[in-house]
Design a protein around this motif. Sequence first.
Motif, PDB file in Angstrom:
ATOM      1  N   GLY A   1      -6.182   2.267  -5.095  1.00  0.00           N
ATOM      2  CA  GLY A   1      -5.257   1.310  -5.623  1.00  0.00           C
ATOM      3  C   GLY A   1      -5.784   0.562  -6.828  1.00  0.00           C
ATOM      4  O   GLY A   1      -6.726   0.975  -7.497  1.00  0.00           O
TER       5      GLY A   1
ATOM      6  N   LYS B   1      -7.311   1.205   1.721  1.00  0.00           N
ATOM      7  CA  LYS B   1      -5.935   0.765   1.972  1.00  0.00           C
ATOM      8  C   LYS B   1      -4.923   1.778   1.446  1.00  0.00           C
ATOM      9  O   LYS B   1      -3.903   2.031   2.094  1.00  0.00           O
ATOM     10  N   THR B   2      -5.194   2.367   0.293  1.00  0.00           N
ATOM     11  CA  THR B   2      -4.309   3.405  -0.244  1.00  0.00           C
ATOM     12  C   THR B   2      -4.299   4.611   0.688  1.00  0.00           C
ATOM     13  O   THR B   2      -3.246   5.164   1.006  1.00  0.00           O
TER      14      THR B   2
ATOM     15  N   ASN C   1       0.794  -1.238   0.000  1.00  0.00           N
ATOM     16  CA  ASN C   1       0.000   0.000   0.000  1.00  0.00           C
ATOM     17  C   ASN C   1       0.823   1.284   0.000  1.00  0.00           C
ATOM     18  O   ASN C   1       0.360   2.327   0.454  1.00  0.00           O
TER      19      ASN C   1
END
Length: 169
Positions: A99, A45-46, A18
């Motif tokens: 992402g 998550k990014t 990440n």
Amino acid sequence: MLAAIWAQDEQGTIGKENRLPWHLPNDLKFFKQMTEDNTIVMGRKTFEGMGSRPLPNRQTIVMTREKEYEAPGIIVVHTVEEVLAYAQNFSGITFIAGGSAVYKEFLPYCDVLYRTVINHVFEGDATFPEVAWEDWTLINLSEGEQDENNLYSYQFETYQRKVCPEQEN
């Protein structure tokens, strides 16, 4: 307008755990220059890989399946449709910023792609999804400046979606 913006290595790698697997300050400057005063959309998550804080001078939208997710200074959404509705009503550019799964979901809706290609191969665990390049026209290509802080050669590429004859009517 909806646009995707990303940096990748020669093999399409865009991330590791990440985070970016490289340090390229000029690409970060390019990202800042392009996205300031606009909106960026990214997955949870990014966002957490960036320290769970919104970037200054732009609206941050975080897309997640977690219904209770929240963080200060961001908009949380759960569907592609929510982002598309936002982008339709936003006068600036809504940038898809990662992402991999988020890029894949929004690629069919993007009008412009901003891609930085780093001429190197990095170890990573996330790649940019397949692009049907025949649907895109390269409208700008510029070489990045290599120096003591930007150790890899790279280029900035801008693509515009080709208009199909059916779409013109």
